[in-house]
Design a protein around this motif. Structure first.
Motif, short mmCIF file in Angstrom:
data_model
loop_
_atom_site.label_atom_id
_atom_site.label_comp_id
_atom_site.label_asym_id
_atom_site.label_seq_id
_atom_site.Cartn_x
_atom_site.Cartn_y
_atom_site.Cartn_z
N UNK A 1 0.82 -1.21 0.00
CA UNK A 1 0.00 0.00 0.00
C UNK A 1 0.86 1.26 0.00
N UNK A 2 1.97 1.24 0.75
CA UNK A 2 2.87 2.38 0.75
C UNK A 2 3.48 2.61 -0.63
N UNK A 3 3.89 1.53 -1.28
CA UNK A 3 4.48 1.66 -2.61
C UNK A 3 3.47 2.19 -3.61
N UNK B 1 1.43 9.24 -6.11
CA UNK B 1 1.87 10.62 -5.89
C UNK B 1 2.88 11.03 -6.96
N UNK B 2 3.78 10.13 -7.34
CA UNK B 2 4.76 10.44 -8.38
C UNK B 2 4.07 10.72 -9.71
N UNK C 1 10.55 -0.30 -11.55
CA UNK C 1 9.86 0.02 -10.29
C UNK C 1 8.36 -0.13 -10.45
N UNK C 2 7.84 0.42 -11.54
CA UNK C 2 6.39 0.28 -11.77
C UNK C 2 5.99 -1.18 -11.91
N UNK D 1 11.96 1.22 -1.69
CA UNK D 1 13.15 1.97 -1.25
C UNK D 1 13.52 3.05 -2.26
N UNK D 2 13.48 2.71 -3.54
CA UNK D 2 13.81 3.69 -4.57
C UNK D 2 12.82 4.83 -4.62
N UNK D 3 11.53 4.54 -4.50
CA UNK D 3 10.52 5.60 -4.52
C UNK D 3 10.66 6.51 -3.31
N UNK D 4 10.90 5.93 -2.13
CA UNK D 4 11.03 6.73 -0.92
C UNK D 4 12.22 7.69 -1.03
#
Length: 366
Positions: A29-31, A37-38, A49-50, A77-80
């Motif tokens: 859910x966080x990802x 948002x991105x 990543x997607x 991790x990469x998105x954060x």
């Protein structure tokens, strides 16, 4: 089976949805929240990543593999790192916790304003009335001296000059003004000051009471003996002055305590509300808002700062502002007050000398 045959190894599944790792659903859910948002803000995200996030969502309903979980965590991790300081927790809080937080700040601000505004109005009114009474008392005292010089102590049969009559009329008007303002000021004093018996109207009805007060505060027509009129008005003035000074003393005590002890705390809390609302607005615009227990602690710190700020004359001496404005500043920027306290502590520790070595003891080198 010979040595030339290859063995195909199936990816190990972590289980069905109900047996997924406890952290997997939250991480997924966080990802997804960060990925959304991105996309909304135009931040470019690489295809791997997607794909890792979308694949994890698909397999979540059918069973997961270790490889899927590993790629999901790597994508998270990469998105954060890419979207920092925006986090998944801040995005969730902006969506779900913003209204309760805003409501809490609004309630605090309304409650504090409901107390501060009436108290400030009362202090303004009582201060103005008290200043007017002091001015009138000064004027009346001067007129008593002037009339005594003009009319003299003995009774006089002549009516007097127009100047003497004007002074006597101004004297009576000033006494009436002091009495009227004192009665008005008495409404704002807790408990009320009792009217002295000489100033109480003794009539049984409104007409008789009005006539009784008129005898005490009005000059008698015709003015046949100015010195006698002066003496009668002076007797009334002494009672009025005693009544007015008692009220002003009680007012100064009551509202002085309110201004020195209560209002600084309330203004400091109001300053904290202003700071938190400003910070909340910035964080909501940047999508970095997260609820914090430190906000409650800030209210406590502001209350302490508002309580003790009057004890530090050095802090208030360099500021071109009223004590209540400084209390608001302490609540808005508690760091400023803490910096002052720390500098004060350093000024004490700087004067502390190191302890001298004990006589007769020689240090031994090892």
């Amino acid at each position: 089976m010979n040595g030339t045959e290859s063995v195909e190894v199936e990816p190990r599944h972590t289980g069905v949805k109900g047996e997924s790792p406890s952290y997997f659903k939250e991480a997924l859910e966080d990802a997804e929240r960060l990925l959304k948002h991105a996309a909304e803000t135009g931040v470019e995200v690489d295809a791997d990543t997607r794909s890792a996030i979308l694949r994890a969502r698909t397999e979540y309903h059918h069973g997961l593999t270790d490889d899927t979980v590993a790629k999901l965590l790597l994508a998270l991790t990469g998105l954060a790192a890419r979207l920092k300081p925006v986090t998944a927790a801040s995005l969730y809080a902006c969506h779900s916790d913003s209204r309760p937080t805003m409501r809490t700040y609004l309630v605090w601000a309304v409650i504090l304003s409901a107390v501060i505004i009436p108290a400030s109005i009362l202090m303004f009114i009582t201060s103005n009335i008290s200043d007017a009474i002091r001015t009138d008392i000064t004027t009346a005292n001067a007129l008593v001296v002037k009339l005594t010089t003009e009319l003299g102590p003995p009774a006089r049969s002549d009516v007097g000059t127009s100047t003497e009559i004007a002074d006597l009329q101004e004297y009576a008007s000033t006494v009436r003004s002091i009495y009227a303002r004192s009665r008005r000021l008495n409404r704002f004093v807790i408990p009320h000051v009792g009217v002295p018996p000489p100033l109480n109207a003794t009539g049984s009805n409104e007409i008789e009471r009005a006539a009784d007060l008129k005898k005490k505060f009005e000059l008698h027509i015709p003015l046949e003996d100015l010195a006698a009129e002066r003496d009668n008005m002076t007797l009334t003035y002494q009672d009025v002055r005693f009544f007015a000074q008692n009220i002003m003393n009680d007012t100064a005590t009551f509202y002085g305590a309110l201004n020195s002890c209560i209002l600084p705390i309330l203004y400091a809390l109001l300053g904290t509300c202003a700071y938190l609302l400003r910070t909340f607005e910035d964080q909501m615009g940047n999508r970095t808002f997260t609820p914090s227990a430190a906000n409650s602690a800030r209210f406590v710190i502001a209350a302490i700062g508002g309580t003790v700020i009057g004890l530090f004359g050095g802090f208030t001496a360099h500021a071109n502002a009223s004590p209540l404005a400084l209390a608001f500043l302490v609540g808005y920027a508690v760091e400023v007050f803490f910096a002052f306290l720390e500098s004060l502590i350093r000024s004490f520790t700087r004067t502390t000398l190191p302890e001298a070595s004990s006589p007769g003891i020689i240090p031994i080198k090892q």
